[in-house]
Design a protein around this motif. Structure first.
Motif, PDB file in Angstrom:
ATOM      1  N   GLY A  74       0.787  -1.232   0.000  1.00  0.00           N
ATOM      2  CA  GLY A  74       0.000   0.000   0.000  1.00  0.00           C
ATOM      3  C   GLY A  74       0.815   1.275   0.000  1.00  0.00           C
ATOM      4  N   GLN A  75       2.146   1.148   0.024  1.00  0.00           N
ATOM      5  CA  GLN A  75       2.986   2.335  -0.015  1.00  0.00           C
ATOM      6  C   GLN A  75       2.842   3.025  -1.363  1.00  0.00           C
ATOM      7  N   PRO A  76       3.054   4.346  -1.420  1.00  0.00           N
ATOM      8  CA  PRO A  76       2.863   5.097  -2.677  1.00  0.00           C
ATOM      9  C   PRO A  76       3.562   4.481  -3.888  1.00  0.00           C
ATOM     10  N   ARG A  77       4.753   3.953  -3.712  1.00  0.00           N
ATOM     11  CA  ARG A  77       5.499   3.421  -4.874  1.00  0.00           C
ATOM     12  C   ARG A  77       4.866   2.170  -5.479  1.00  0.00           C
ATOM     13  N   PHE A  78       3.973   1.486  -4.738  1.00  0.00           N
ATOM     14  CA  PHE A  78       3.342   0.267  -5.255  1.00  0.00           C
ATOM     15  C   PHE A  78       1.945   0.510  -5.816  1.00  0.00           C
ATOM     16  N   ARG A  79       1.374   1.673  -5.571  1.00  0.00           N
ATOM     17  CA  ARG A  79      -0.019   1.909  -5.954  1.00  0.00           C
ATOM     18  C   ARG A  79      -0.240   1.894  -7.466  1.00  0.00           C
ATOM     19  N   GLN A  80       0.781   2.270  -8.249  1.00  0.00           N
ATOM     20  CA  GLN A  80       0.589   2.261  -9.698  1.00  0.00           C
ATOM     21  C   GLN A  80       0.432   0.845 -10.252  1.00  0.00           C
ATOM     22  N   MET A  81       0.807  -0.181  -9.500  1.00  0.00           N
ATOM     23  CA  MET A  81       0.641  -1.556  -9.991  1.00  0.00           C
ATOM     24  C   MET A  81      -0.693  -2.175  -9.550  1.00  0.00           C
ATOM     25  N   TRP A  82      -1.469  -1.475  -8.719  1.00  0.00           N
ATOM     26  CA  TRP A  82      -2.749  -2.025  -8.271  1.00  0.00           C
ATOM     27  C   TRP A  82      -3.644  -2.397  -9.442  1.00  0.00           C
ATOM     28  N   GLU A  83      -3.789  -1.483 -10.395  1.00  0.00           N
ATOM     29  CA  GLU A  83      -4.698  -1.713 -11.522  1.00  0.00           C
ATOM     30  C   GLU A  83      -4.323  -2.988 -12.282  1.00  0.00           C
ATOM     31  N   ARG A  84      -3.045  -3.198 -12.511  1.00  0.00           N
ATOM     32  CA  ARG A  84      -2.574  -4.367 -13.254  1.00  0.00           C
ATOM     33  C   ARG A  84      -2.987  -5.664 -12.553  1.00  0.00           C
ATOM     34  N   TYR A  85      -2.870  -5.712 -11.234  1.00  0.00           N
ATOM     35  CA  TYR A  85      -3.217  -6.916 -10.488  1.00  0.00           C
ATOM     36  C   TYR A  85      -4.716  -7.055 -10.245  1.00  0.00           C
ATOM     37  N   CYS A  86      -5.483  -6.013 -10.513  1.00  0.00           N
ATOM     38  CA  CYS A  86      -6.939  -6.071 -10.352  1.00  0.00           C
ATOM     39  C   CYS A  86      -7.645  -6.479 -11.638  1.00  0.00           C
ATOM     40  N   ARG A  87      -6.959  -6.400 -12.775  1.00  0.00           N
ATOM     41  CA  ARG A  87      -7.582  -6.770 -14.053  1.00  0.00           C
ATOM     42  C   ARG A  87      -7.992  -8.235 -14.052  1.00  0.00           C
ATOM     43  N   GLU A 110      -7.352   7.271  -3.603  1.00  0.00           N
ATOM     44  CA  GLU A 110      -6.747   6.102  -4.262  1.00  0.00           C
ATOM     45  C   GLU A 110      -7.808   5.107  -4.720  1.00  0.00           C
ATOM     46  N   LEU A 111      -8.859   4.917  -3.925  1.00  0.00           N
ATOM     47  CA  LEU A 111      -9.947   4.017  -4.326  1.00  0.00           C
ATOM     48  C   LEU A 111     -10.617   4.525  -5.595  1.00  0.00           C
ATOM     49  N   HIS A 112     -10.940   5.804  -5.641  1.00  0.00           N
ATOM     50  CA  HIS A 112     -11.641   6.349  -6.806  1.00  0.00           C
ATOM     51  C   HIS A 112     -10.750   6.377  -8.047  1.00  0.00           C
ATOM     52  N   ILE A 113      -9.462   6.619  -7.884  1.00  0.00           N
ATOM     53  CA  ILE A 113      -8.533   6.530  -9.022  1.00  0.00           C
ATOM     54  C   ILE A 113      -8.552   5.106  -9.579  1.00  0.00           C
ATOM     55  N   LEU A 114      -8.497   4.121  -8.686  1.00  0.00           N
ATOM     56  CA  LEU A 114      -8.506   2.720  -9.110  1.00  0.00           C
ATOM     57  C   LEU A 114      -9.819   2.357  -9.803  1.00  0.00           C
ATOM     58  N   MET A 115     -10.941   2.765  -9.221  1.00  0.00           N
ATOM     59  CA  MET A 115     -12.247   2.401  -9.781  1.00  0.00           C
ATOM     60  C   MET A 115     -12.547   3.117 -11.090  1.00  0.00           C
ATOM     61  N   ASP A 116     -11.861   4.199 -11.387  1.00  0.00           N
ATOM     62  CA  ASP A 116     -12.062   4.923 -12.650  1.00  0.00           C
ATOM     63  C   ASP A 116     -11.404   4.242 -13.836  1.00  0.00           C
ATOM     64  N   ASN A 117     -10.585   3.216 -13.601  1.00  0.00           N
ATOM     65  CA  ASN A 117      -9.936   2.484 -14.690  1.00  0.00           C
ATOM     66  C   ASN A 117     -10.968   1.655 -15.455  1.00  0.00           C
ATOM     67  N   GLN A 118     -11.079   1.896 -16.747  1.00  0.00           N
ATOM     68  CA  GLN A 118     -12.028   1.150 -17.580  1.00  0.00           C
ATOM     69  C   GLN A 118     -11.726  -0.342 -17.607  1.00  0.00           C
ATOM     70  N   THR A 119     -10.461  -0.718 -17.431  1.00  0.00           N
ATOM     71  CA  THR A 119     -10.081  -2.134 -17.451  1.00  0.00           C
ATOM     72  C   THR A 119     -10.685  -2.908 -16.283  1.00  0.00           C
ATOM     73  N   LEU A 120     -11.162  -2.187 -15.260  1.00  0.00           N
ATOM     74  CA  LEU A 120     -11.724  -2.833 -14.076  1.00  0.00           C
ATOM     75  C   LEU A 120     -13.250  -2.739 -14.025  1.00  0.00           C
ATOM     76  N   SER A 121     -13.837  -2.249 -15.089  1.00  0.00           N
ATOM     77  CA  SER A 121     -15.282  -2.054 -15.155  1.00  0.00           C
ATOM     78  C   SER A 121     -16.030  -3.353 -14.860  1.00  0.00           C
ATOM     79  N   GLY A 122     -17.018  -3.268 -13.991  1.00  0.00           N
ATOM     80  CA  GLY A 122     -17.878  -4.411 -13.694  1.00  0.00           C
ATOM     81  C   GLY A 122     -17.362  -5.341 -12.607  1.00  0.00           C
TER      82      GLY A 122
END
Length: 183
Positions: A74-87, A110-122
């Motif tokens: 959850g540290q700032p440097r790892f947050r950019q990889m969240w989307e990749r692992y949530c796909r 951070e939650l709303h940034i993540l949820m705004d990714n179209q790759t995670l829709s639905g």
């Protein structure tokens, strides 16, 4: 005799009708992701858990469903990889420390940034307010408001208060996750 039949039934389910689901657990540092995953997998709660660097993966067995859970740092440097692992996962679990009021605005962002990714829709979202055993924490209704969960659309969104330390509400979490095993 009923115990023998139950074990046989459970073995048949796991062997022939087993379902594996992927779950990604994200949230800010020190929210309790690793502790939660540790307790869900049957281990003891540890007060001094070392922060996750990168990610961990554990499998949790619940009946005929195996939850393959990714625990991301959850540290700032790892947050950019969240989307990749949530796909492509069956569910996303976002964990919030409901006793740390100073970090709630960052968690919401951070939650709303993540949820705004179209790759995670639905993909269903489960928000867990962890550390419900501590004083001066938010209620579930307050967490829903503070995190603006009602504005997240296009997916199932649920929210529970939990305590990894006290194992509060963990059965409800597992039941919610298993519900999405076959999506």
């Amino acid at each position: 005799m009923a115990g023998v039949f139950r074990r046989l039934y459970d073995w048949l389910l796991r062997t022939f009708w087993a379902t594996e689901m992927d779950v990604t657990m994200v949230g800010l540092q020190n929210a309790g992701k690793t502790s939660l995953l540790r307790v869900l997998s049957g281990a003891e709660f540890e007060i001094d858990t070392i922060p996750t660097v990168g990610f961990n993966m554990k499998k949790v067995q619940k009946g005929h469903v195996t939850l393959k859970c990714w625990d991301l740092g959850g540290q700032p440097r790892f947050r950019q990889m969240w989307e990749r692992y949530c796909r492509g996962v069956n569910a996303i679990v976002f964990i919030v420390d409901i006793a740390d009021m100073a970090l709630l605005p960052m968690a919401k962002e951070e939650l709303h940034i993540l949820m705004d990714n179209q790759t995670l829709s639905g993909i269903p979202l489960l928000v867990l307010g962890n550390k419900s055993d501590l004083p001066d924490k938010l209620t579930v209704d307050e967490l829903i408001d503070v995190m603006d969960l009602k504005s997240i659309s296009g997916r199932e969104v649920s929210c529970y208060g939990i305590s990894a330390r006290e194992e509060t509400n963990l059965d409800a979490v597992l039941h919610w996750l298993v519900k999405y095993a076959n999506r």
